[in-house]
Design a protein around this motif. Structure first.
Motif, PDB file in Angstrom:
ATOM      1  N   VAL A 170       0.845  -1.207   0.000  1.00  0.00           N
ATOM      2  CA  VAL A 170       0.000   0.000   0.000  1.00  0.00           C
ATOM      3  C   VAL A 170       0.875   1.251   0.000  1.00  0.00           C
ATOM      4  CG1 VAL A 170      -1.723   1.340   1.269  1.00  0.00           C
ATOM      5  CG2 VAL A 170      -1.918  -1.140   1.165  1.00  0.00           C
ATOM      6  N   GLN A 171       1.871   1.243   0.876  1.00  0.00           N
ATOM      7  CA  GLN A 171       2.754   2.412   0.971  1.00  0.00           C
ATOM      8  C   GLN A 171       3.455   2.703  -0.342  1.00  0.00           C
ATOM      9  OE1 GLN A 171       5.585   2.607   4.062  1.00  0.00           O
ATOM     10  NE2 GLN A 171       4.079   3.238   5.590  1.00  0.00           N
ATOM     11  N   MET A 172       3.991   1.643  -0.927  1.00  0.00           N
ATOM     12  CA  MET A 172       4.678   1.797  -2.219  1.00  0.00           C
ATOM     13  C   MET A 172       3.729   2.409  -3.241  1.00  0.00           C
ATOM     14  SD  MET A 172       6.845  -1.516  -3.241  1.00  0.00           S
ATOM     15  CE  MET A 172       6.667  -2.675  -1.934  1.00  0.00           C
ATOM     16  N   SER A 173       2.501   1.897  -3.236  1.00  0.00           N
ATOM     17  CA  SER A 173       1.530   2.354  -4.223  1.00  0.00           C
ATOM     18  C   SER A 173       1.122   3.784  -3.934  1.00  0.00           C
ATOM     19  CB  SER A 173       0.305   1.438  -4.201  1.00  0.00           C
ATOM     20  OG  SER A 173       0.720   0.101  -4.339  1.00  0.00           O
ATOM     21  N   GLN A 178       0.630   7.406  -6.999  1.00  0.00           N
ATOM     22  CA  GLN A 178      -0.509   8.307  -6.880  1.00  0.00           C
ATOM     23  C   GLN A 178      -0.914   8.903  -8.232  1.00  0.00           C
ATOM     24  OE1 GLN A 178      -1.345   8.353  -3.593  1.00  0.00           O
ATOM     25  NE2 GLN A 178      -3.334   9.188  -4.127  1.00  0.00           N
ATOM     26  N   ARG A 179       0.081   9.361  -8.984  1.00  0.00           N
ATOM     27  CA  ARG A 179      -0.233  10.020 -10.250  1.00  0.00           C
ATOM     28  C   ARG A 179      -0.917   9.072 -11.227  1.00  0.00           C
ATOM     29  NH1 ARG A 179       3.910  11.637 -13.417  1.00  0.00           N
ATOM     30  NH2 ARG A 179       2.510  12.454 -14.973  1.00  0.00           N
ATOM     31  N   THR A 191     -15.182   0.906 -11.352  1.00  0.00           N
ATOM     32  CA  THR A 191     -14.907   2.319 -11.101  1.00  0.00           C
ATOM     33  C   THR A 191     -13.677   2.528 -10.217  1.00  0.00           C
ATOM     34  OG1 THR A 191     -16.431   2.329  -9.229  1.00  0.00           O
ATOM     35  CG2 THR A 191     -17.350   2.911 -11.368  1.00  0.00           C
ATOM     36  N   SER A 192     -13.070   1.450  -9.770  1.00  0.00           N
ATOM     37  CA  SER A 192     -11.886   1.586  -8.927  1.00  0.00           C
ATOM     38  C   SER A 192     -10.694   2.021  -9.767  1.00  0.00           C
ATOM     39  CB  SER A 192     -11.564   0.246  -8.274  1.00  0.00           C
ATOM     40  OG  SER A 192     -11.274  -0.711  -9.265  1.00  0.00           O
ATOM     41  N   GLN A 193      -9.628   2.405  -9.078  1.00  0.00           N
ATOM     42  CA  GLN A 193      -8.395   2.748  -9.774  1.00  0.00           C
ATOM     43  C   GLN A 193      -7.380   1.648  -9.555  1.00  0.00           C
ATOM     44  OE1 GLN A 193      -8.538   6.525  -7.874  1.00  0.00           O
ATOM     45  NE2 GLN A 193      -8.655   7.555  -9.850  1.00  0.00           N
ATOM     46  N   GLN A 194      -6.456   1.530 -10.478  1.00  0.00           N
ATOM     47  CA  GLN A 194      -5.556   0.388 -10.411  1.00  0.00           C
ATOM     48  C   GLN A 194      -4.171   0.712 -10.951  1.00  0.00           C
ATOM     49  OE1 GLN A 194      -6.450  -2.544 -13.585  1.00  0.00           O
ATOM     50  NE2 GLN A 194      -8.192  -1.211 -13.957  1.00  0.00           N
ATOM     51  N   HIS A 195      -3.248  -0.120 -10.560  1.00  0.00           N
ATOM     52  CA  HIS A 195      -1.904  -0.001 -11.111  1.00  0.00           C
ATOM     53  C   HIS A 195      -1.213  -1.350 -11.083  1.00  0.00           C
ATOM     54  CE1 HIS A 195       1.447   2.450 -12.495  1.00  0.00           C
ATOM     55  NE2 HIS A 195       2.184   1.520 -11.915  1.00  0.00           N
ATOM     56  N   TRP A 196      -0.405  -1.596 -12.115  1.00  0.00           N
ATOM     57  CA  TRP A 196       0.323  -2.866 -12.199  1.00  0.00           C
ATOM     58  C   TRP A 196       1.713  -2.681 -11.609  1.00  0.00           C
ATOM     59  CZ3 TRP A 196      -2.250  -7.103 -14.085  1.00  0.00           C
ATOM     60  CH2 TRP A 196      -3.461  -6.844 -14.758  1.00  0.00           C
ATOM     61  N   LEU A 197       2.041  -3.537 -10.646  1.00  0.00           N
ATOM     62  CA  LEU A 197       3.349  -3.494  -9.998  1.00  0.00           C
ATOM     63  C   LEU A 197       4.121  -4.753 -10.389  1.00  0.00           C
ATOM     64  CD1 LEU A 197       2.911  -2.604  -6.203  1.00  0.00           C
ATOM     65  CD2 LEU A 197       4.148  -1.297  -7.932  1.00  0.00           C
ATOM     66  N   SER A 198       5.291  -4.574 -10.929  1.00  0.00           N
ATOM     67  CA  SER A 198       6.073  -5.749 -11.301  1.00  0.00           C
ATOM     68  C   SER A 198       6.615  -6.434 -10.041  1.00  0.00           C
ATOM     69  CB  SER A 198       7.228  -5.326 -12.210  1.00  0.00           C
ATOM     70  OG  SER A 198       8.159  -6.383 -12.266  1.00  0.00           O
ATOM     71  N   GLN A 228      -1.609  -6.654  -9.596  1.00  0.00           N
ATOM     72  CA  GLN A 228      -2.515  -5.542  -9.902  1.00  0.00           C
ATOM     73  C   GLN A 228      -3.062  -4.951  -8.608  1.00  0.00           C
ATOM     74  OE1 GLN A 228      -6.409  -6.318 -11.467  1.00  0.00           O
ATOM     75  NE2 GLN A 228      -6.226  -4.671 -12.962  1.00  0.00           N
ATOM     76  N   VAL A 229      -2.640  -3.730  -8.306  1.00  0.00           N
ATOM     77  CA  VAL A 229      -3.087  -3.075  -7.075  1.00  0.00           C
ATOM     78  C   VAL A 229      -4.349  -2.269  -7.377  1.00  0.00           C
ATOM     79  CG1 VAL A 229      -2.450  -1.479  -5.224  1.00  0.00           C
ATOM     80  CG2 VAL A 229      -0.709  -2.956  -6.242  1.00  0.00           C
TER      81      VAL A 229
END
Ligand code: AKG
Ligand code: FE2
Length: 394
Positions: A170-173, A178-179, A191-198, A228-229
């Motif tokens: 969570v902290q890393m994300s 954030q951007r 409707t959620s937001q997401q990001h892929w973390l290797s 996928q966060v």
């Protein structure tokens, strides 16, 4: 107990997992529990032709034989990976290896047979608990058999490396992503937001990858490359959907043929980490759990049907299978990210496939083909919510 075999952790209360069988290996002969059910016990003679014998006896099909969907029939012959044995410690044996281990090396004890060739935890019965390893303080508790749904609980949910790892994610994300998180465009169904973390981008994520491998008892080559966060703020949700793709709903079924092995290539399981809980709402709802119908038109009802999961009672993650041991899709695995009532929910998906997904094909595997721009299936069933995850964002 069957001779030297303790079968209680392996026989299912109901034969719910298709393509999963249990064998107790004794001297010269053994016992086969077809569909891992105590009621289907039969004696098995062991000789050198054991693999062929079993293949014939169990009628293990090399093709999945999906039923044609309405007027559309499949143009593709879905060839399965080879079936395999596993020891109860998770060691994988090909049929040929099993033959020599039994005859030359006198293996005695329980063997599990998975027709799809991939380890899959048996649910046994609702409420069944097992430690991940004999001395592990991580417990896999069965929540439902239909679909095979488990929760991962820790003896002490507040201490240890795993809770720490999850809050680190969570902290890393939060700090670094954030951007990209706020720039992501949300769709109506998700409707959620997401990001892929290797997994390879940070030692902590490598640790998470290793643990995921232990939980699934599968090598990390079976994983989707990135974690996928997900972040849901108040009111955000994800309509009921499946994490597998039903090839009958796609014009280009060939996309589910593995580019190298040429076999049926599909998402197999989801390990959904509960990183941080919402204050209210935000559960994961399995409307079909225990055998209910698809909640057409009520994709985010999150009512008393089926089961609702969250991290609020100490659950670290949930694990569910999208495919049976036979390799066939499990249509009971529909689920939804319920609207968050209050607070912010953080979760992360570790997606697991039914065979190794090494680069370069991991990238090209999921494209927008078969979907319109709203990321919905472009063929029947043309209903809201009949959508699946697609790893198109990168
Ligand atoms: O957020 C949840 O509880 C479910 C998420 C989910 O199903 C998905 O991302 O595929
Ligand atoms: Fe999902």
């Amino acid at each position: 107990i069957d001779g030297a075999c303790d079968l209680s952790p392996w026989l299912q209360e109901e034969p719910v997992d298709k393509g999963y069988h249990v064998i107790c290996v004794g001297d010269g002969e053994g016992t086969l529990y077809l569909n891992a059910s105590a009621a289907s016990r039969s004696v098995l003679k062991f000789d050198d032709s054991l693999p062929e014998f079993l293949e014939e006896l169990l009628q293990i099909k090399t093709h999945l034989g999906f039923k044609p969907h309405s007027k559309r029939s499949s143009a593709v012959q879905w060839k399965k990976q080879s079936w395999a044995f596993f020891t109860v410690a998770g060691e994988r044996w090909t049929p040929e290896e099993a033959s020599s281990k039994i005859h030359e090396y006198d293996y005695r004890g329980v063997l599990l047979l998975f027709e799809g060739g991939t380890w899959r935890w048996p649910g046994i019965r609702v409420g069944y608990e097992r430690p991940l390893q004999p001395d592990s303080d991580v417990i896999l508790r069965t929540v439902a058999l239909k679909p095979a749904l488990f929760e991962l609980v820790l003896q002490d949910a507040t201490k240890g490396t795993i809770p720490e790892l999850l809050s680190d994610v969570v902290q890393m994300s939060e700090k670094r992503l954030q951007r990209s998180l706020t720039e992501k465009e949300a769709s109506e169904v998700r409707t959620s937001q997401q990001h892929w973390l290797s997994y390879n981008s940070h030692p902590k994520l490598k640790q998470l990858k290793k643990f995921t491998s232990e939980v699934l008892r599968l090598p990390s080559s079976y994983f989707e490359r990135d974690l996928q966060v997900l972040r849901y703020t108040k009111g955000q949700l994800y309509d009921a959907h499946r994490d597998y793709w039903d090839p009958r709903e796609f014009p280009d079924e060939e996309r589910f043929v593995h580019p190298v092995s040429k076999t049926w290539n599909m998402r197999f399981a989801t390990l959904l980490w509960y990183l941080r809980d919402a204050v209210h709402g935000g559960e994961t709802w399995f409307p079909r759990a225990h055998g209910g119908p698809i909640p057409y038109g009520e994709w985010t009802a999150c009512d008393d049907r089926g089961v609702k999961m969250s991290g609020r009672n100490g659950t670290v993650a949930i694990l569910f299978y999208s495919l049976y041991s036979s390799g066939d899709i499990d249509t009971y695995s529909w689920h939804c990210g319920c609207p968050v009532g209050e607070g912010t929910k953080w979760a992360a998906n570790s997606w697991i496939w039914n065979q190794p997904q090494s680069p370069p094909y991991a990238k090209s595997r999921t494209t927008k083909v078969g979907r319109n721009k709203d990321n919905r299936v472009s063929l029947a069933p043309q209903k809201k919510g009949a959508t699946d995850d697609v790893a198109i964002e990168s």
